[in-house]
Design a protein around this motif. Structure first.
Motif, short mmCIF file in Angstrom:
data_model
loop_
_atom_site.label_atom_id
_atom_site.label_comp_id
_atom_site.label_asym_id
_atom_site.label_seq_id
_atom_site.Cartn_x
_atom_site.Cartn_y
_atom_site.Cartn_z
N MET A 23 -24.91 -27.44 -16.00
CA MET A 23 -25.55 -28.46 -15.16
C MET A 23 -25.98 -27.66 -13.94
O MET A 23 -27.18 -28.00 -13.27
N LEU A 24 -25.04 -26.85 -13.21
CA LEU A 24 -25.36 -26.21 -12.04
C LEU A 24 -26.40 -25.19 -12.16
O LEU A 24 -26.79 -24.56 -11.13
N LEU A 25 -26.75 -24.58 -13.42
CA LEU A 25 -27.82 -23.76 -13.41
C LEU A 25 -29.09 -24.22 -13.18
O LEU A 25 -29.97 -23.35 -12.71
N GLU A 26 -29.31 -25.52 -13.20
CA GLU A 26 -30.47 -26.34 -12.85
C GLU A 26 -30.76 -26.06 -11.38
O GLU A 26 -31.71 -25.74 -10.90
N ASP A 27 -29.59 -26.53 -10.62
CA ASP A 27 -29.85 -26.63 -9.12
C ASP A 27 -28.47 -26.96 -8.59
O ASP A 27 -27.63 -27.46 -9.19
N ASP A 28 -28.32 -26.87 -7.16
CA ASP A 28 -27.03 -27.24 -6.58
C ASP A 28 -27.04 -28.87 -6.98
O ASP A 28 -28.06 -29.62 -6.94
N MET A 29 -25.79 -29.53 -6.77
CA MET A 29 -25.71 -30.93 -7.10
C MET A 29 -24.49 -31.56 -6.27
O MET A 29 -23.49 -30.87 -6.12
N ALA A 30 -24.63 -32.73 -5.94
CA ALA A 30 -23.85 -33.45 -5.20
C ALA A 30 -22.46 -33.54 -6.25
O ALA A 30 -22.75 -33.73 -7.63
N VAL A 31 -21.35 -33.62 -5.68
CA VAL A 31 -20.06 -34.12 -6.65
C VAL A 31 -20.21 -35.43 -7.44
O VAL A 31 -19.84 -35.44 -8.85
N THR A 32 -20.70 -36.33 -6.73
CA THR A 32 -21.06 -37.50 -7.51
C THR A 32 -22.23 -37.38 -8.69
O THR A 32 -21.94 -37.96 -9.73
N ASP A 33 -23.04 -36.54 -8.47
CA ASP A 33 -24.01 -36.43 -9.59
C ASP A 33 -23.41 -35.56 -10.61
O ASP A 33 -23.80 -35.73 -11.87
N VAL A 34 -22.62 -34.46 -10.35
CA VAL A 34 -21.83 -33.80 -11.17
C VAL A 34 -21.21 -34.77 -12.23
O VAL A 34 -21.01 -34.59 -13.32
N ALA A 35 -20.36 -35.58 -11.68
CA ALA A 35 -19.39 -36.42 -12.16
C ALA A 35 -20.16 -37.41 -13.05
O ALA A 35 -19.46 -38.06 -14.24
N PRO A 37 -22.40 -37.92 -15.63
CA PRO A 37 -22.70 -38.04 -17.07
C PRO A 37 -21.21 -37.83 -17.95
O PRO A 37 -21.25 -38.15 -18.96
N PHE A 38 -19.97 -37.87 -17.04
CA PHE A 38 -18.89 -37.50 -17.85
C PHE A 38 -18.12 -39.06 -17.82
O PHE A 38 -18.08 -39.65 -17.00
N ASP A 39 -17.36 -39.14 -18.74
CA ASP A 39 -16.39 -40.48 -19.05
C ASP A 39 -15.12 -39.91 -18.41
O ASP A 39 -14.31 -39.91 -19.33
N MET A 40 -14.84 -39.87 -17.35
CA MET A 40 -13.58 -39.61 -16.63
C MET A 40 -13.79 -39.95 -15.22
O MET A 40 -14.98 -40.05 -14.74
N SER A 41 -12.97 -39.95 -14.61
CA SER A 41 -12.68 -40.26 -13.04
C SER A 41 -13.28 -39.30 -12.15
O SER A 41 -13.49 -37.99 -12.51
N ASP A 107 -25.90 -32.01 -26.37
CA ASP A 107 -26.79 -32.67 -25.51
C ASP A 107 -25.95 -32.96 -24.27
O ASP A 107 -24.93 -33.66 -24.48
N ARG A 108 -26.53 -32.67 -23.23
CA ARG A 108 -25.82 -32.85 -22.04
C ARG A 108 -25.43 -34.29 -21.74
O ARG A 108 -24.83 -34.85 -20.78
N ASP A 109 -26.31 -35.31 -22.28
CA ASP A 109 -26.12 -36.95 -22.10
C ASP A 109 -24.85 -37.24 -22.71
O ASP A 109 -24.58 -38.24 -22.67
N THR A 110 -24.19 -36.39 -23.74
CA THR A 110 -22.85 -36.77 -24.11
C THR A 110 -21.84 -35.71 -24.13
O THR A 110 -21.34 -35.29 -25.00
N PRO A 111 -21.58 -35.47 -22.76
CA PRO A 111 -20.40 -34.59 -22.54
C PRO A 111 -18.94 -34.83 -22.92
O PRO A 111 -18.26 -33.98 -23.11
N THR A 112 -18.91 -36.06 -23.42
CA THR A 112 -17.48 -36.38 -23.91
C THR A 112 -17.23 -36.03 -25.27
O THR A 112 -16.36 -36.08 -25.78
N ASP A 113 -18.32 -35.59 -25.94
CA ASP A 113 -18.24 -35.01 -27.17
C ASP A 113 -18.04 -33.58 -27.24
O ASP A 113 -18.27 -32.91 -28.22
N LEU A 114 -17.78 -32.86 -26.34
CA LEU A 114 -17.42 -31.35 -26.17
C LEU A 114 -16.03 -31.00 -26.65
O LEU A 114 -15.95 -29.83 -26.58
N GLY A 115 -15.35 -31.88 -27.06
CA GLY A 115 -14.06 -31.53 -27.61
C GLY A 115 -13.12 -31.52 -26.87
O GLY A 115 -12.06 -30.90 -27.16
N GLY A 116 -13.39 -31.87 -25.48
CA GLY A 116 -12.09 -31.96 -24.54
C GLY A 116 -11.43 -33.28 -24.00
O GLY A 116 -11.56 -34.09 -24.28
#
Length: 116
Positions: A23-35, A37-41, A107-116
């Motif tokens: 995600m950060l390869l694209e551009d700098d991001m705010a922490v809230t924007d990084v968070a 797409p993820f299904d985590m706190s 697909d970045r829209d489904t980061p919870t499917d990354l196996g982690g």
């Protein structure tokens, strides 16, 4: 150098952290924007960001009330040099690394499917 490599490879071992780097390869991001797409706190994402920061792969900077994350372009240099010692790897090129991440990660829209 070995401790630094251990930290780098340990940070890269987690699929969520690799997705964050992609995600950060694209551009700098705010922490809230990084968070977002993820299904985590936000706290869990902050821990991942802390690992990436400790490994020197990203930096975090507070701008006003917002904390921003930025990919460190030379962060993988030591790992690249170490891998070159085996004679099988080319120097890490961020464009090539981006293509690799896009090919390896779903697909970045489904980061919870990354196996982690």
């Amino acid at each position: 150098m070995i401790a630094s490599l251990d930290t780098t490879f340990s940070a890269l071992a987690d699929p969520t952290r690799r997705a964050i780097l992609a995600m950060l390869l694209e551009d700098d991001m705010a922490v809230t924007d990084v968070a977002h797409p993820f299904d985590m706190s936000l706290a869990a994402i902050s821990k991942h960001l802390g690992v990436l920061t400790a490994a020197g792969l990203i930096t975090q900077e507070k701008r006003g009330r917002v904390k921003w994350c930025k990919l460190e372009p030379d962060a993988l240099r030591a790992a690249s040099v170490w891998m070159q010692g085996f004679g099988q790897f080319e120097p890490v090129n961020l464009d090539a690394f981006e293509r690799f991440l896009k090919a390896e990660l779903p697909d970045r829209d489904t980061p919870t499917d990354l196996g982690g």
